[in-house]
Design a protein around this motif. Structure first.
Motif, PDB file in Angstrom:
ATOM      1  N   VAL A 150       0.860  -1.188   0.000  1.00  0.00           N
ATOM      2  CA  VAL A 150       0.000   0.000   0.000  1.00  0.00           C
ATOM      3  C   VAL A 150       0.896   1.239   0.000  1.00  0.00           C
ATOM      4  O   VAL A 150       1.755   1.389   0.881  1.00  0.00           O
ATOM      5  N   LEU A 151       0.691   2.102  -0.993  1.00  0.00           N
ATOM      6  CA  LEU A 151       1.498   3.313  -1.064  1.00  0.00           C
ATOM      7  C   LEU A 151       1.095   4.264   0.050  1.00  0.00           C
ATOM      8  O   LEU A 151      -0.075   4.606   0.200  1.00  0.00           O
ATOM      9  N   ARG A 152       2.070   4.658   0.834  1.00  0.00           N
ATOM     10  CA  ARG A 152       1.856   5.608   1.928  1.00  0.00           C
ATOM     11  C   ARG A 152       2.455   6.946   1.521  1.00  0.00           C
ATOM     12  O   ARG A 152       3.542   7.001   0.942  1.00  0.00           O
ATOM     13  N   SER A 153       1.740   8.010   1.826  1.00  0.00           N
ATOM     14  CA  SER A 153       2.232   9.345   1.487  1.00  0.00           C
ATOM     15  C   SER A 153       3.469   9.660   2.319  1.00  0.00           C
ATOM     16  O   SER A 153       3.716   9.058   3.373  1.00  0.00           O
ATOM     17  N   ALA A 154       4.222  10.629   1.864  1.00  0.00           N
ATOM     18  CA  ALA A 154       5.400  11.055   2.617  1.00  0.00           C
ATOM     19  C   ALA A 154       5.001  11.539   4.010  1.00  0.00           C
ATOM     20  O   ALA A 154       5.718  11.287   4.982  1.00  0.00           O
ATOM     21  N   ASP A 155       3.855  12.207   4.125  1.00  0.00           N
ATOM     22  CA  ASP A 155       3.393  12.656   5.447  1.00  0.00           C
ATOM     23  C   ASP A 155       3.127  11.468   6.370  1.00  0.00           C
ATOM     24  O   ASP A 155       3.449  11.505   7.557  1.00  0.00           O
ATOM     25  N   GLU A 156       2.530  10.409   5.827  1.00  0.00           N
ATOM     26  CA  GLU A 156       2.263   9.219   6.636  1.00  0.00           C
ATOM     27  C   GLU A 156       3.558   8.536   7.072  1.00  0.00           C
ATOM     28  O   GLU A 156       3.704   8.125   8.232  1.00  0.00           O
ATOM     29  N   VAL A 157       4.498   8.410   6.156  1.00  0.00           N
ATOM     30  CA  VAL A 157       5.777   7.773   6.463  1.00  0.00           C
ATOM     31  C   VAL A 157       6.519   8.600   7.520  1.00  0.00           C
ATOM     32  O   VAL A 157       7.061   8.055   8.490  1.00  0.00           O
ATOM     33  N   HIS A 158       6.517   9.911   7.357  1.00  0.00           N
ATOM     34  CA  HIS A 158       7.156  10.833   8.293  1.00  0.00           C
ATOM     35  C   HIS A 158       6.544  10.689   9.692  1.00  0.00           C
ATOM     36  O   HIS A 158       7.269  10.530  10.682  1.00  0.00           O
ATOM     37  N   ALA A 159       5.224  10.707   9.757  1.00  0.00           N
ATOM     38  CA  ALA A 159       4.529  10.615  11.051  1.00  0.00           C
ATOM     39  C   ALA A 159       4.810   9.287  11.743  1.00  0.00           C
ATOM     40  O   ALA A 159       5.002   9.250  12.966  1.00  0.00           O
ATOM     41  N   MET A 160       4.851   8.213  11.000  1.00  0.00           N
ATOM     42  CA  MET A 160       5.112   6.911  11.609  1.00  0.00           C
ATOM     43  C   MET A 160       6.547   6.821  12.129  1.00  0.00           C
ATOM     44  O   MET A 160       6.784   6.301  13.221  1.00  0.00           O
ATOM     45  N   ALA A 161       7.484   7.338  11.363  1.00  0.00           N
ATOM     46  CA  ALA A 161       8.880   7.322  11.807  1.00  0.00           C
ATOM     47  C   ALA A 161       9.039   8.129  13.092  1.00  0.00           C
ATOM     48  O   ALA A 161       9.721   7.690  14.025  1.00  0.00           O
ATOM     49  N   LEU A 162       8.408   9.293  13.153  1.00  0.00           N
ATOM     50  CA  LEU A 162       8.481  10.107  14.370  1.00  0.00           C
ATOM     51  C   LEU A 162       7.825   9.384  15.541  1.00  0.00           C
ATOM     52  O   LEU A 162       8.332   9.426  16.670  1.00  0.00           O
ATOM     53  N   ALA A 163       6.706   8.705  15.274  1.00  0.00           N
ATOM     54  CA  ALA A 163       6.028   7.938  16.334  1.00  0.00           C
ATOM     55  C   ALA A 163       6.925   6.811  16.838  1.00  0.00           C
ATOM     56  O   ALA A 163       6.938   6.516  18.040  1.00  0.00           O
ATOM     57  N   ASN A 164       7.685   6.182  15.945  1.00  0.00           N
ATOM     58  CA  ASN A 164       8.608   5.123  16.346  1.00  0.00           C
ATOM     59  C   ASN A 164       9.667   5.641  17.323  1.00  0.00           C
ATOM     60  O   ASN A 164      10.132   4.900  18.189  1.00  0.00           O
ATOM     61  N   LEU A 165      10.050   6.898  17.175  1.00  0.00           N
ATOM     62  CA  LEU A 165      11.118   7.475  17.986  1.00  0.00           C
ATOM     63  C   LEU A 165      10.627   8.067  19.300  1.00  0.00           C
ATOM     64  O   LEU A 165      11.322   7.995  20.316  1.00  0.00           O
ATOM     65  N   GLN A 166       9.448   8.681  19.279  1.00  0.00           N
ATOM     66  CA  GLN A 166       8.951   9.462  20.415  1.00  0.00           C
ATOM     67  C   GLN A 166       8.920   8.660  21.707  1.00  0.00           C
ATOM     68  O   GLN A 166       8.318   7.587  21.765  1.00  0.00           O
ATOM     69  N   ASP A 167       9.588   9.201  22.722  1.00  0.00           N
ATOM     70  CA  ASP A 167       9.631   8.656  24.082  1.00  0.00           C
ATOM     71  C   ASP A 167      10.349   7.313  24.193  1.00  0.00           C
ATOM     72  O   ASP A 167      10.551   6.826  25.300  1.00  0.00           O
ATOM     73  N   GLU A 168      10.717   6.718  23.099  1.00  0.00           N
ATOM     74  CA  GLU A 168      11.439   5.447  23.138  1.00  0.00           C
ATOM     75  C   GLU A 168      12.943   5.688  22.971  1.00  0.00           C
ATOM     76  O   GLU A 168      13.753   5.185  23.738  1.00  0.00           O
TER      77      GLU A 168
END
Length: 185
Positions: A150-168
């Protein structure tokens, strides 16, 4: 508190090429430029990371114009440059040693790609015990298909990467907060 080190990842000419793909956060280079200027004015440490590809067909292969730093973000002679061949700027680069020798405790990470080199570097920085901050409006990435195709927009990819990092591994902040960190040091 010592000044945090600004780490600018892969802001090379090839990232501006259409071949790099559809990206988000078009203002990110301007935010990075503002942060770089603030760090320079404060005399705070700056590290420029440059990806050197092992693939001769890459935009980032040695000898290609894509490997060059973007003119507005070109390092000054006194600023440290790290070259890498993998996404993580800590692998086989001496970056950790350079930071430790200087007593660096905190890093502020900007650049590209949020889900690749930025995320990999931030994970290592956090795992190595650095107080790690990733500037959301100072990073960008590209559209990408997920594992299911499933093609994910750059905004979606960006948001997920940031979520992966946040607080962890890191604190995700905006450029205003990064400037406040610099002023507090």
């Amino acid at each position: 508190m010592a000044q945090p080190t600004l780490i600018i990842i892969d802001m090379q000419r090839g990232m501006l090429e259409p071949a790099a793909g559809l990206r988000n956060n078009l203002d990110a280079p301007a935010r990075i430029g503002e942060l770089l200027q603030a760090w320079r004015l404060a005399g705070a440490p700056v590290v420029h990371v440059r990806h050197i590809s092992r693939s001769p067909d890459s935009l980032f292969a040695p000898g290609q114009t894509g490997v060059e730093f973007q003119p507005a973000l070109r390092p000054l002679p006194q600023e440290h440059v790290v070259e890498k061949n993998v996404p993580d700027a800590f692998i086989h680069s001496g970056l950790e040693r350079w930071l430790r020798v200087r007593g660096v405790e905190a890093v502020v990470i900007v650049g590209v790609s949020t889900n690749n080199s930025v995320e990999a570097t931030a994970r290592s920085a956090g795992n190595l015990g650095f107080s790690t901050h990733v500037v959301a409006d100072g990073c960008f990435t590209f559209a990408k298909a997920d594992y299911h195709g499933v093609l994910r927009s750059a905004d979606e990819v960006h948001a997920m990467a940031l979520a992966n990092l946040q607080d962890e591994y890191a604190q995700v902040i905006e450029s205003r907060a990064a400037l406040a960190l610099l002023r507090q040091a």
